[in-house]
Design an enzyme around this catalytic site. Structure first.
Site, PDB file in Angstrom:
ATOM      1  N   GLU A  47       3.607   1.963   1.982  1.00 65.45           N
ATOM      2  CA  GLU A  47       3.127   0.603   1.720  1.00 65.45           C
ATOM      3  C   GLU A  47       2.752  -0.070   3.045  1.00 65.45           C
ATOM      4  O   GLU A  47       3.030   0.436   4.129  1.00 65.45           O
ATOM      5  CB  GLU A  47       4.229  -0.237   1.039  1.00 65.45           C
ATOM      6  CG  GLU A  47       4.369  -0.021  -0.450  1.00 65.45           C
ATOM      7  CD  GLU A  47       3.357  -0.829  -1.252  1.00 65.45           C
ATOM      8  OE1 GLU A  47       2.401  -1.363  -0.643  1.00 65.45           O
ATOM      9  OE2 GLU A  47       3.516  -0.927  -2.482  1.00 65.45           O
ATOM     10  N   ASN A 187       2.791  -9.616  -5.093  1.00 62.61           N
ATOM     11  CA  ASN A 187       2.012  -8.599  -4.391  1.00 62.61           C
ATOM     12  C   ASN A 187       0.645  -9.150  -3.984  1.00 62.61           C
ATOM     13  O   ASN A 187       0.310 -10.293  -4.261  1.00 62.61           O
ATOM     14  CB  ASN A 187       1.825  -7.373  -5.308  1.00 62.61           C
ATOM     15  CG  ASN A 187       2.103  -6.067  -4.602  1.00 62.61           C
ATOM     16  OD1 ASN A 187       1.803  -5.917  -3.412  1.00 62.61           O
ATOM     17  ND2 ASN A 187       2.675  -5.118  -5.319  1.00 62.61           N
ATOM     18  N   ASP A 237      -1.959  -3.885  -6.997  1.00 59.50           N
ATOM     19  CA  ASP A 237      -0.894  -3.723  -6.006  1.00 59.50           C
ATOM     20  C   ASP A 237      -1.328  -4.478  -4.748  1.00 59.50           C
ATOM     21  O   ASP A 237      -1.751  -5.628  -4.829  1.00 59.50           O
ATOM     22  CB  ASP A 237      -0.619  -2.240  -5.753  1.00 59.50           C
ATOM     23  CG  ASP A 237       0.798  -1.978  -5.262  1.00 59.50           C
ATOM     24  OD1 ASP A 237       1.172  -2.529  -4.209  1.00 59.50           O
ATOM     25  OD2 ASP A 237       1.536  -1.225  -5.915  1.00 59.50           O
TER      26      ASP A 237
END
Length: 331
Positions: A47, A187, A237
């Site tokens: 991430e 997010n 995301d």
């Protein structure tokens, strides 16, 4: 003022073009490799890719492995990127997101709080714990905004992901202000090139919001729900913005990057060779390289059989530059 989820607000910031055209893919998505040509990863849950233009380094985390990674590039020749040294740092908690700081340090959102991190020494210094009374929560996606503050969301650490997560603004003196609440998975933070619009998503909404934003003060204004998505389109995301006004969202459920205009219209979809992309970021000398992290976590046995190397980092080149990330105002 604390904002909660509300019906769509028709107000929008002015001065933004909404008629975007698809960009050209100059170099198709491919797996990022180290200096020796070995593909990086796979990672359980990579991430927060973050490009540091001052050092020519890409940072990212593997959340589940509790690791921070840094990859140096030779950026001396035009737009070409040649990978050099790769470093890995072990961390005491899940590592969730990254911010660059003016002091040269990094900001790391670990599970329980936001810390300064000094790569040269490995030293971690706590700045603030946004939710000290919620041990069942952890921090998630975060990014430094055009106001020089670190914006970060929280989530409930459970499979159900109850809608109790919040979005916070954290300043260099450690002050923490809760901006909004009611999220399942906060997010997708990203800001427009002029800093007057902030995009933010709820991956389990699954929705994308746009906020009017004052880059001088960090104050938010009207909030507009610009898009509701499906698993087929790609649950939102991590996100990034380009200089033409596009908002790029990793479609974690659909193996793609989606590019939306200011009002949430889907302008372009780029298929990716990774089943679960998690976040894009722009980088390189001309800011036209997209780095995309991905995850193995969440894939069933059949998916892993089809994608045995899932969880790699990708890179591709496009015909539009990204909006550079800002630096935390700690000096």
């Amino acid at each position: 003022m604390l904002h909660r989820h509300a019906p769509e607000n028709s107000g929008a910031a002015t001065g933004h073009m909404t008629s975007l055209k698809p960009v050209e893919v100059l170099q198709p998505p491919h797996v990022l490799a180290d200096a020796g040509g070995t593909p990086l990863g796979p990672f359980e849950l990579a991430e927060a890719p973050t490009w540091d233009a001052q050092t020519g380094k890409l940072w990212w985390v593997d959340l589940e492995a509790r690791e921070l990674h840094g990859l140096d590039f030779d950026v001396s020749v035009d737009a070409d990127l040649a990978a050099r040294a790769h470093r890995r740092f072990e961390l005491p908690q899940k590592a969730c997101s990254i911010g660059l700081a003016r002091s040269g340090r990094l900001l790391l959102a670990l599970a329980d709080g936001v810390y300064f991190f000094t790569p040269a020494t490995g030293e971690l210094d706590l700045l603030v714990r946004p939710e000290p009374d919620r041990p069942d929560h952890r921090l998630n996606d975060g990014k430094v905004g055009p106001d020089g503050a670190f914006w970060v969301g929280s989530i409930e650490e459970s499979p159900e992901r109850a809608p109790v997560g919040s979005l916070y603004r954290i300043s260099a003196d450690g002050r923490c202000r809760r901006i909004s609440t009611g999220y399942r998975v906060s997010n997708g933070l990203a800001w427009s090139a002029d800093g007057r619009a902030m995009f933010h998503s709820d991956s389990r909404g699954p929705t994308i919001d746009r906020w009017d934003f004052d880059p001088a003060t960090g104050m938010v204004g009207s909030r507009t729900s610009v898009r509701t998505l499906t698993n087929e389109l790609g649950r939102p995301d991590g996100g990034a913005c380009d200089v033409d006004g596009g908002y790029w969202s990793a479609g974690i459920s659909a193996s793609c990057l989606n590019r939306f205009d200011f009002d949430g219209k889907l302008v372009q979809r780029i298929e990716l060779p990774e089943p679960r992309p998690t976040m894009p970021c722009f980088g390189g000398p001309d800011m036209q390289t997209l780095f995309v992290t991905s995850a193995r976590r969440g894939l069933d046995a059949a998916s892993l059989a089809r994608h045995p190397g899932a969880g790699r980092l990708l890179m591709l080149r496009v015909s539009v530059a990204g909006v550079p990330v800002q630096r935390f105002a700690d000096r």
